[in-house]
Design a protein around this motif. Structure first.
Motif, mmCIF file in Angstrom:
data_model
loop_
_atom_site.group_PDB
_atom_site.id
_atom_site.type_symbol
_atom_site.label_atom_id
_atom_site.label_comp_id
_atom_site.label_asym_id
_atom_site.label_seq_id
_atom_site.Cartn_x
_atom_site.Cartn_y
_atom_site.Cartn_z
ATOM 1 N N ARG A 320 1.415 -1.465 0.259
ATOM 2 C CA ARG A 320 0.205 -0.039 0.198
ATOM 3 C C ARG A 320 1.155 1.266 -0.067
ATOM 4 N N PHE A 321 0.746 1.925 -0.938
ATOM 5 C CA PHE A 321 0.868 3.674 -1.086
ATOM 6 C C PHE A 321 -0.292 4.264 0.018
ATOM 7 N N TRP A 322 -0.120 4.899 -0.529
ATOM 8 C CA TRP A 322 -0.622 6.476 0.426
ATOM 9 C C TRP A 322 -0.870 7.830 -0.250
ATOM 10 N N GLU A 323 0.756 7.991 -1.102
ATOM 11 C CA GLU A 323 1.332 9.234 -1.733
ATOM 12 C C GLU A 323 1.353 8.893 -2.826
ATOM 13 N N THR A 324 0.435 9.978 -3.736
ATOM 14 C CA THR A 324 1.111 9.765 -5.435
ATOM 15 C C THR A 324 1.184 11.103 -5.696
ATOM 16 N N GLU A 325 2.794 11.646 -4.999
ATOM 17 C CA GLU A 325 2.555 13.100 -5.574
ATOM 18 C C GLU A 325 3.498 13.433 -6.624
ATOM 19 N N THR A 386 9.462 8.453 4.626
ATOM 20 C CA THR A 386 8.856 7.908 3.685
ATOM 21 C C THR A 386 7.609 8.495 3.169
ATOM 22 N N ARG A 387 6.964 8.582 4.322
ATOM 23 C CA ARG A 387 5.292 9.628 3.751
ATOM 24 C C ARG A 387 6.024 9.958 2.031
ATOM 25 N N HIS A 388 6.382 11.485 2.444
ATOM 26 C CA HIS A 388 6.607 12.419 1.874
ATOM 27 C C HIS A 388 8.272 11.860 1.012
ATOM 28 N N ARG A 389 8.440 11.115 0.677
ATOM 29 C CA ARG A 389 9.203 10.768 -0.500
ATOM 30 C C ARG A 389 10.400 11.087 -1.629
ATOM 31 N N ARG A 390 8.855 11.762 -1.718
ATOM 32 C CA ARG A 390 8.907 11.725 -3.664
ATOM 33 C C ARG A 390 9.450 13.748 -2.996
ATOM 34 N N SER A 391 8.603 14.524 -2.359
ATOM 35 C CA SER A 391 8.698 15.654 -2.113
ATOM 36 C C SER A 391 10.631 16.046 -1.101
ATOM 37 N N LEU A 392 10.832 14.801 -0.384
ATOM 38 C CA LEU A 392 12.028 15.004 -0.339
ATOM 39 C C LEU A 392 13.562 14.831 -1.251
ATOM 40 N N MET A 393 13.076 13.478 -1.899
ATOM 41 C CA MET A 393 13.678 13.576 -3.528
ATOM 42 C C MET A 393 13.673 14.598 -4.196
ATOM 43 N N ARG A 394 12.578 15.936 -4.463
ATOM 44 C CA ARG A 394 12.814 16.574 -5.056
ATOM 45 C C ARG A 394 13.891 17.688 -4.280
ATOM 46 N N SER A 413 13.273 -2.644 0.296
ATOM 47 C CA SER A 413 12.647 -1.848 -0.235
ATOM 48 C C SER A 413 11.799 -1.898 -1.356
ATOM 49 N N ILE A 414 10.890 -2.881 -1.263
ATOM 50 C CA ILE A 414 10.979 -3.290 -3.222
ATOM 51 C C ILE A 414 9.563 -2.558 -3.664
ATOM 52 N N ASP A 415 8.639 -1.745 -2.363
ATOM 53 C CA ASP A 415 8.337 -0.796 -2.987
ATOM 54 C C ASP A 415 8.371 0.875 -3.305
ATOM 55 N N LEU A 416 9.886 0.988 -2.622
ATOM 56 C CA LEU A 416 10.380 2.504 -2.818
ATOM 57 C C LEU A 416 10.726 1.695 -4.304
ATOM 58 N N MET A 417 11.526 0.959 -4.749
ATOM 59 C CA MET A 417 11.512 1.029 -5.654
ATOM 60 C C MET A 417 10.985 0.568 -6.871
ATOM 61 N N ARG A 418 10.167 0.590 -6.939
ATOM 62 C CA ARG A 418 8.385 0.973 -8.199
ATOM 63 C C ARG A 418 8.241 1.937 -8.148
ATOM 64 N N ASP A 419 7.632 2.328 -6.618
ATOM 65 C CA ASP A 419 7.354 4.178 -6.889
ATOM 66 C C ASP A 419 8.525 4.319 -7.267
ATOM 67 N N PHE A 420 9.978 4.750 -7.458
ATOM 68 C CA PHE A 420 10.928 5.899 -8.006
ATOM 69 C C PHE A 420 10.993 5.295 -9.068
ATOM 70 N N TYR A 421 10.770 4.071 -10.295
ATOM 71 C CA TYR A 421 10.288 3.390 -11.438
ATOM 72 C C TYR A 421 9.217 4.119 -12.123
ATOM 73 N N ALA A 422 8.110 4.031 -11.080
ATOM 74 C CA ALA A 422 7.088 4.535 -12.126
ATOM 75 C C ALA A 422 7.013 5.979 -12.522
ATOM 76 N N ASP A 423 8.278 7.248 -11.387
ATOM 77 C CA ASP A 423 8.028 8.177 -11.269
ATOM 78 C C ASP A 423 8.844 8.797 -13.510
#
Length: 525
Positions: A320-325, A386-394, A413-423
């Motif tokens: 589950r991921f609750w963030e779609t930044e 983790t909750r604000h990972r895309r904001s943090l990375m930007r 941390s497979i879910d983080l990898m999937r999220d970053f690859y979806a960017d």
């Protein structure tokens, strides 16, 4: 020396009750038994007949028909306690047990443990402020009167509850009482028990209040003990080792849990499987032995969470991921070094930083102490990162004024990898494949608190193949995800193979990649 009066609530299996009573009284302790009045009369007579010649056994003067969640469980406990107080004047402690409990230490050890501190052992946490209640009814347990059993009369239970709410019949907690909550498996000193019985006689208003609360066996004693006893004389824990599944059901222990149970910092365990005859025999022999030294590693809960949690990753619960930044930036390039040996990855990052000048950040989503710049608080905890990972990375790209950034991630941390690859940004991965020796696996188990310095070797030997299998599973997940731009650096690989992987991952000339690949200490444990 401590002399324990065990308070046993039971409702079935007369032979097991008799065996438990004989075992617990064999070393000079006592037992007071309440056998549920709902059980067949001949079962109770069987128990009485078998124990009638044992002077260390008492029976509740009045048997109560008990129901889960009802006041009847507290009333039955009080009946057994009063019988024990009257018959056993030499009892110093009163220990609450069920028929599914068994000692996981010797009587000698238990007596010494209780003699060490003049305190009461009971879980007691603020009813409203703590998170002890995870799901279901909370405040309404107290604020409305419950006359029906939720399990036997569900419709009446909720109809009665709903009617009171509609009519505004909400009641308040007695003003001088702070309601507390916790496990019903306590161990209290004689003085505390006598104070509780005096309080029950002196405060019928409080008793009336708890008579119609829901699940009062989790609140009655837990409220009265801190009301009557100085806080310094209370240890807010139970001495009975018990765990619950995600579904609120008690975890059951079997024959192969003997070593695990002995290594926990508890005196008893609940609940033991009725069919675990070998475990019962071994624990029974242990209780009457002179064993007084135990290696306490206390890894039981973390082991259970680890083994149960393995089934959740892509097999029982979907991620589950609750963030779609918004995107990190189409022009940006995120390079992820994935490695189970964190010290190896950190050395690789250090060499990358030295050779290329690229900004590099270690395990920012896995390690709380990872050094990060002040970004207004978003970097303060792993949870926030983790909750604000895309904001943090930007913000990190902006802070380093770079469109290229290297970070480390644990393979889990497979879910983080999937999220970053979806960017929309470009994402690359360098998977570092290491060999895992037995000392490393043991060290890893200790670092993540699956084991301790005193964990028995047999437990470790059984655990290590599972950990190794998990490492393989995490790597397989990465391969099965079909990520693009994945390169592999291998501990057993040649310098030439590794420099090619580095060159492509970092998009640098091979001669500069060789400077990193030829570093001799990268994979040293």
């Amino acid at each position: 020396m401590a002399r324990i009066a065990f308070i046993l609530l039971c409702h079935k299996d007369p032979k097991a009750v008799v065996a438990q009573a004989q075992r617990l009284t064999a070393m000079g302790d006592y037992i007071s038994i309440h056998f549920d009045a709902r059980a067949r009369p001949e079962q109770f007579e069987e128990i009485r007949a078998a124990l009638k010649d044992n002077p260390s056994v008492a029976f509740a003067a009045r048997r109560i028909k008990c129901g889960w969640g009802e006041w009847s469980l507290v009333e039955a406990t009080l009946q057994a306690v009063m019988a024990a107080v009257e018959k056993f004047p030499r009892a110093t402690h009163f220990y609450m047990l069920s028929g599914d409990c068994m000692a996981i230490k010797s009587a000698e050890y238990a007596h010494a443990f209780l003699d060490a501190e003049d305190v009461d052992y009971i879980e007691s946490f603020d009813f409203f402020e703590s998170d002890w209640i995870k799901t279901g009814m909370k405040g309404d347990r107290l604020h409305y009167r419950h006359f029906f059993n939720e399990r036997r009369h569900k419709l009446l239970f909720y109809a009665n509850h709903g009617l009171q709410k509609r009519l505004g019949l909400r009641r308040e907690v007695p003003q001088d009482i702070r309601v507390m909550i916790g496990s019903q498996w306590w161990c209290l000193r004689r003085r505390t028990i006598e104070w509780i019985l005096d309080f029950v006689r002196a405060r019928p208003d409080v008793v009336r209040f708890f008579r119609t609360t829901w699940i009062p066996d989790e609140t009655f004693f837990q409220t009265l003990v801190p009301h009557l006893v100085p806080d310094a004389e209370i240890r807010r824990r139970t001495l009975t080792f018990l765990m619950f599944t995600d579904y609120g059901m008690p975890v059951t222990f079997y024959n192969d849990h003997y070593d695990l149970l002995l290594s926990q910092d508890y005196l008893f365990a609940r609940k033991i499987s009725p069919g675990a005859t070998e475990l019962k025999q071994r624990l029974g022999e242990l209780f009457v032995s002179s064993e007084s030294t135990f290696q306490i590693s206390n890894e039981g809960r973390s082991l259970f969470e680890f083994l149960a949690g393995r089934g959740r990753i892509g097999r029982r619960f979907s991620p589950r991921f609750w963030e779609t930044e918004s995107t990190l930036g189409r022009e940006r390039e995120l390079m992820i070094v994935v490695c189970k040996k964190w010290h190896v990855a950190k050395r690789i990052l250090d060499r990358i930083r030295t050779v290329t000048g690229l900004p590099c950040i270690e395990y920012l989503f896995n390690e709380e102490s990872c050094p990060l710049p002040d970004l207004g608080g978003i970097q303060a905890t792993i949870e926030k990162r983790t909750r604000h990972r895309r904001s943090l990375m930007r913000m990190l790209f902006d802070y380093y004024d770079s469109n290229r950034l290297v970070i480390c991630l644990d393979p889990s941390s497979i879910d983080l990898m999937r999220d970053f690859y979806a960017d929309r940004s470009t994402t690359k991965m360098l998977e570092v494949e290491c060999s895992f020796s037995k000392p490393f696996l043991i060290g890893h188990a200790k670092r993540v608190r699956l084991a301790g310095d005193r964990t028995p070797p047999d437990t470790l030997d059984a655990l290590l193949p599972t950990i190794r299998s998990d490492f393989v599973y995490e790597s397989d997940q990465i391969r099965d995800s079909g990520f693009a731009h994945v390169y592999r650096l291998q501990e057993e690989g040649s310098v030439d193979d590794n420099l090619l992987a580095l060159a492509r991952f970092l998009d640098i000339p091979e001669n500069r990649a060789r400077e990193i690949a030829e570093t001799g200490y990268l994979f040293v444990d």
